[in-house]
Design an enzyme around this catalytic site. Structure first.
Site, mmCIF file in Angstrom:
data_model
loop_
_atom_site.group_PDB
_atom_site.id
_atom_site.type_symbol
_atom_site.label_atom_id
_atom_site.label_comp_id
_atom_site.label_asym_id
_atom_site.label_seq_id
_atom_site.Cartn_x
_atom_site.Cartn_y
_atom_site.Cartn_z
ATOM 1 C CB SER A 187 -0.845 -0.623 0.770
ATOM 2 O OG SER A 187 -1.956 0.678 0.896
ATOM 3 C CG HIS A 240 -4.389 -0.967 -0.981
ATOM 4 N ND1 HIS A 240 -4.623 -0.951 0.215
ATOM 5 C CD2 HIS A 240 -4.708 -2.512 -1.198
ATOM 6 C CE1 HIS A 240 -4.889 -1.723 0.877
ATOM 7 N NE2 HIS A 240 -5.122 -2.766 0.204
ATOM 8 C CG ASP A 278 -5.953 -5.472 2.556
ATOM 9 O OD1 ASP A 278 -5.826 -6.997 2.585
ATOM 10 O OD2 ASP A 278 -5.466 -5.043 1.040
#
Lengths: 194, 278
Positions: free
Chosen positions: A16, A43, A136
């Site tokens: 991310s 992401h 995540d």
């Protein structure tokens, strides 16, 4: 490196915040005939979707493309999960894109892709989790490890955002915790070194 | 809402057997749907309804038609938003609607419209282009419950900020709030938008073409279908489109790889809009 020699087929890389820079270091190092499938779940905003793809394509020797529904998953290729879709895998080794609810505020979700990759590729799978600012990926890495796959987490000192690698290190006890340079070395030699 | 991912371990064979039973019992055929997606949806239903095993889910689904309707609503993905992919709407507004405006009446089919957010988006755009009075929008979905929500013209107020942004980016011409009134955490959209909509269940897997349309919109439905079923559904659309009519798909869907690819030319390949040329 105590593991018995296994030939790995697939690498899933998740990340991310800060991970685009890391990805830009990793992917251009892969040779054109790199024998593994590389699946990337990062992401990012929809608006940056095409930018990352064309950046990677312009710098890489290996083929880089966006994953599509029903596409056959084949080696010597880096597949990007498109922004705003989850990337699922079927047992016949094809992709499915999915526009369902976000998972941990994320779509694509790293956990979702890693879960399905672990189901399909079992001990032929390597999971790599990079820098990021949410949790995540930790569960996905656990799924990979539980199914016999190999797990590598970016070390905290080289991570610009530490929450993601930290959560995975805590939950999973990864096989290796490495800086970017060593991640690159490891994946390039993955089927000879481990 | 964002939630945790904890997929219950269910074997693919078990899912296939459940789908076969559903087909015999209710006539809905899910055999060409993505198994990975179904696995997640079924796991999610079991979590929500606190069912410990697939066997228990199966008993409820097969014995209780009311529960089956709930299952049907949950098994398909119903995530949607107004003016989703604003640049897609901008392209429709600037390239397609001017062409449609040359017709005395306009028929549009939203296939797999879910809770209707994109149907209202279309109606708003038609109104702003002065076309709504002579348009009819057929909005269909496999599942009656989401259509009831669509018909209610009520949407959660929490999403209005996002929808307003989308609307502006799509080239919206008014204040977005002109189209709705707020009431109790919901907003109610103007009645005259709904007057030009016809809602009906339609199953893309099993049902036939039911009319000819100037534009078919079907977004983020085909991604869940295997190649055979995609081809079949695109064939159904092809039958429902006269020459020069338009078809618009989701941002990751394509007519390529179907038998009908050569009947169409791209109006905008990136925004996934095509026109039928033969």
């Amino acid at each position: 490196m105590a593991k018995n020699k296994i030939d790995y087929d697939v690498i899933v890389i998740g990340g991310s915040a800060g991970s685009v820079d890391v990805l830009m270091k990793i992917v251009p190092q892969l040779p054109e005939d790199y024998p593994l499938v590389v699946i990337v779940v990062i992401h990012r905003k929809v608006i940056d979707n095409d930018l990352l793809l064309s950046l990677l394509q312009s710098k890489s020797k290996i083929k880089v493309k966006e994953a599509e529904s029903n596409e056959k998953i084949e080696p010597c290729c880096v597949y990007l999960a498109p922004a705003d879709y989850h990337l699922l895998m079927e047992s016949d080794k094809t992709f499915t894109l999915d526009f369902s609810e976000k998972v941990m505020y994320s779509r694509p979700s790293i956990d979702v892709t890693m879960y399905f990759a672990a189901q399909v590729y079992k001990n032929k799978l390597v999971g790599i989790l990079l820098t990021g600012a949410n949790e995540d990926g930790a569960k996905g890495m656990r799924d990979i490890k539980n199914r016999g796959g190999y797990t590598i987490v970016q070390d905290l000192s080289s991570s610009t955002a530490k929450i993601m690698p930290e959560a995975a290190i805590k939950l999973v006890e990864p096989d290796e915790v490495l800086n970017v340079e060593n991640i690159i070395k490891t994946i390039i030699n993955i089927n000879t070194k481990i | 809402m964002s939630e945790d991912e904890d997929v219950i371990l269910i074997g693919e064979e078990e899912i296939i057997l459940l789908l076969e039973d559903i087909y015999y019992c209710y006539g809905y055929d899910f055999s060409d749907y993505s198994k990975a997606s179904l696995k997640r949806r079924i796991s999610r239903i079991m979590h929500h309804d606190k069912l410990p095993s697939l066997a228990e889910l199966k008993v409820k689904v097969l014995k209780d038609e009311e529960y089956f309707n709930h299952f049907l609503e949950e098994i398909t993905v119903n995530v949607t938003e107004m003016f989703r992919d604003p640049l897609f709407y901008k392209e429709l507004r600037e390239k397609v609607l001017p062409q449609l405006s040359t017709y005395p009446s306009i028929r549009i089919w939203h296939a797999g419209c879910s809770t209707g957010e994109e149907v209202y988006s279309m109606a708003i755009m038609l109104e702003e282009e002065g076309l709504l009075d002579r348009s009819l929008i057929y909005a269909t979905d496999i599942n009656q419950r989401v259509l009831e929500k669509a018909k209610s013209a009520k949407f959660s107020i929490d999403n209005m900020r996002q929808y307003t942004q989308n609307y502006i980016l799509s080239g919206g011409k008014k204040e977005f709030s002109y189209y709705y009134t707020a009431e109790y955490g919901k907003v109610l959209f103007k009645e005259d938008l709904k007057n030009r909509m016809v809602f009906s269940t339609h199953n893309l897997v099993a049902d036939q073409s039911f009319n000819e349309f100037n534009l078919i919109v079907c977004r983020n439905v085909l991604i869940y279908f295997n190649q055979d079923l995609q081809n079949k559904v695109i064939g159904l659309f092809n039958e429902s489109l006269p020459k020069l009519a338009y078809i618009a798909l989701g941002s990751k869907e394509t007519l390529a790889f179907s038998d009908y690819e050569n009947n169409y030319k791209a109006v905008n390949a990136k925004q996934r809009i095509w026109q039928k040329i033969k």
